[in-house]
Enzyme design. Structure first.
Site, PDB file in Angstrom:
ATOM      1  N   GLU A  63      -3.907   7.370  -3.832  1.00 14.76           N
ATOM      2  CA  GLU A  63      -4.512   6.886  -5.084  1.00 14.76           C
ATOM      3  C   GLU A  63      -5.909   7.466  -5.259  1.00 14.76           C
ATOM      4  O   GLU A  63      -6.648   7.564  -4.263  1.00 14.76           O
ATOM      5  CB  GLU A  63      -4.618   5.353  -5.041  1.00 14.76           C
ATOM      6  CG  GLU A  63      -3.279   4.674  -5.112  1.00 14.76           C
ATOM      7  CD  GLU A  63      -3.376   3.157  -4.987  1.00 14.76           C
ATOM      8  OE1 GLU A  63      -4.472   2.591  -5.193  1.00 14.76           O
ATOM      9  OE2 GLU A  63      -2.357   2.542  -4.680  1.00 14.76           O
ATOM     10  N   ARG A  85       0.886  -1.168   0.000  1.00 14.26           N
ATOM     11  CA  ARG A  85       0.000   0.000   0.000  1.00 14.26           C
ATOM     12  C   ARG A  85       0.919   1.212   0.000  1.00 14.26           C
ATOM     13  O   ARG A  85       1.961   1.216   0.688  1.00 14.26           O
ATOM     14  CB  ARG A  85      -0.883   0.043   1.253  1.00 14.26           C
ATOM     15  CG  ARG A  85      -2.052  -0.909   1.243  1.00 14.26           C
ATOM     16  CD  ARG A  85      -3.121  -0.519   0.212  1.00 14.26           C
ATOM     17  NE  ARG A  85      -4.263  -1.435   0.218  1.00 14.26           N
ATOM     18  CZ  ARG A  85      -4.381  -2.503  -0.579  1.00 14.26           C
ATOM     19  NH1 ARG A  85      -3.440  -2.790  -1.454  1.00 14.26           N
ATOM     20  NH2 ARG A  85      -5.455  -3.268  -0.518  1.00 14.26           N
ATOM     21  N   HIS A 145      -1.646   0.513  -9.692  1.00 13.20           N
ATOM     22  CA  HIS A 145      -2.283  -0.486  -8.806  1.00 13.20           C
ATOM     23  C   HIS A 145      -2.934  -1.624  -9.609  1.00 13.20           C
ATOM     24  O   HIS A 145      -4.158  -1.717  -9.682  1.00 13.20           O
ATOM     25  CB  HIS A 145      -3.310   0.178  -7.872  1.00 13.20           C
ATOM     26  CG  HIS A 145      -3.579  -0.673  -6.645  1.00 13.20           C
ATOM     27  ND1 HIS A 145      -3.961  -0.151  -5.427  1.00 13.20           N
ATOM     28  CD2 HIS A 145      -3.514  -2.025  -6.444  1.00 13.20           C
ATOM     29  CE1 HIS A 145      -4.116  -1.124  -4.554  1.00 13.20           C
ATOM     30  NE2 HIS A 145      -3.861  -2.274  -5.147  1.00 13.20           N
TER      31      HIS A 145
HETATM   32  O1  LIG Z   1      -4.456  -4.517  -3.613  1.00 11.71           O
HETATM   33  C1  LIG Z   1      -4.930  -5.617  -3.703  1.00 11.71           C
HETATM   34  C2  LIG Z   1      -5.425  -6.385  -2.584  1.00 11.71           C
HETATM   35  O2  LIG Z   1      -5.374  -5.886  -1.451  1.00 11.71           O
HETATM   36  O3  LIG Z   1      -5.893  -7.499  -2.786  1.00 11.71           O
END
Ligand SMILES: O=CC(=O)O
Length: 340
Positions: free
Chosen positions: A283, A254, A301
């Site tokens: 984001e 993240r 992402h």
């Molecule tokens: O970012 C993707 C997830 O958390 O599965």
């Protein structure tokens, strides 16, 4: 338990879209009434809920993208949702969009889709690692701009062979990435609060080191830990200063586990040599200092963005919905609630 306590059919709140696992979702729709909100903003969603539109819902299925409608699933939102809500089934491994303590306080259990994402996210990690090490961003852009390798030749990249890959956070994705990086001839060190069992360490070929050593000795640092209040900005100016000059940073976890503004400064000064990033602190906004820096290899992402993995994730999240309706338990409750 396919019917609620008063004998009526169960109700499921659908937050987001089902993109792939349509037949499994149809099976849910034959067991329970599915309620889809009309709201497209948090305020409207709260108002819709307070009007009674979701009354009687006991399970909610949610996607990462549904954040754009509801915002964070926090105390304010939970207070607006009906007291019948008992389960939140999140489609994704990272569940930082859900305030788990606020759910726990209201007797709501939360699930995620842990191992389903491991391969695809680790594959993305390796792609970013190689792309950043090989300095591929400027030449990809120059080729598309019709300038072959650009007006000035791109700087030479680096090979992964013989480099130390430091993995911060050794869950399923970290372990998967370690195995793959090994094939590229990398030496794997990791830091995790819980050390892996010796046989697992041996199988992966990874050595546990303390976090200071990890920062000091890695040629590439990959962030593979969940975002929570303890990990927010775990990497910032102070940590960059401890690293080898010219390190490559990879982040598929993240954005906010790293202080993005501090990363921009560390890249500018050359302390960080390159970065391969799939995730960003704010984001969908990306810090302009990352976009304009040719030493950043950036992806929006897309760690799990494959037919196979997105299907696995949906199937997994739907299996949690099914278990909640049929048996009143979850298949994969989040770690914070496992002992409850
Ligand atoms: O970012 C993707 C997830 O958390 O599965």
């Amino acid at each position: 338990m396919a019917s609620s306590a008063n004998g009526s059919r169960s109700k499921v709140l659908l937050l987001g879209e089902i993109e792939l696992a349509h037949s499994s979702w149809s099976a849910i729709a034959s067991l329970a009434d599915v309620i889809t909100p009309a709201a497209t903003s948090r305020d409207a969603f709260i108002a819709e809920s307070l009007s009674g539109a979701f009354e009687g819902c006991s399970v909610a299925y949610r996607t990462f993208a549904s954040f754009s409608i509801t915002g964070k699933i926090d105390g304010e939102l939970l207070d607006a949702l009906p007291p019948s809500l008992r389960f939140i089934c999140h489609n994704g491994a990272g569940y930082d969009q859900v305030d788990v303590p606020a759910c726990t306080a209201r007797g709501i259990r939360v699930s995620n889709t842990p191992t389903a994402v491991d391969d695809a996210t680790a594959d993305m990690g390796i792609f970013l690692l190689l792309g950043a090490l090989r300095n591929l961003a400027p030449s990809i852009a120059s080729l598309r701009a019709g300038e072959w390798r650009g007006k000035t030749p791109p700087a030479l990249g680096h090979d992964p062979q013989g480099k130390v890959l430091g993995i911060l956070g050794m869950g399923g994705i970290g372990r998967n990435m370690a195995k793959k990086a090994k094939v590229f001839g990398m030496e794997i060190r990791y830091y995790n609060r819980t050390k892996l069992d010796a046989d697992v360490e041996q199988d992966i070929g990874a050595e546990w080191v303390d976090i200071e050593t990890l920062l000091k000795e890695s040629d590439v640092l990959s962030l593979n830990l969940p975002l929570n209040p303890n990990t927010r900005h775990i990497i910032s100016t102070k940590e960059f200063a401890k690293m080898k000059r010219g390190i490559t940073i990879v982040n598929t976890a993240r954005g906010a586990v790293m202080d993005e503004a501090a990363l921009v400064e560390a890249l500018k000064s050359g302390q960080v040599g390159s970065a391969g990033l799939d995730v960003y602190e704010f984001e969908p906004d990306v810090h302009p200092g990352l976009i304009e820096n040719p030493r950043c290899f950036l992806v929006p992402h897309m760690g799990t963005h494959t037919v196979e993995t997105e299907t696995k994730m949906e199937e997994w999240a739907i299996s949690n919905v099914r278990m909640a309706i049929e048996s009143g338990v979850l298949r994969s409750v989040v770690p914070e609630q496992r002992s409850l």
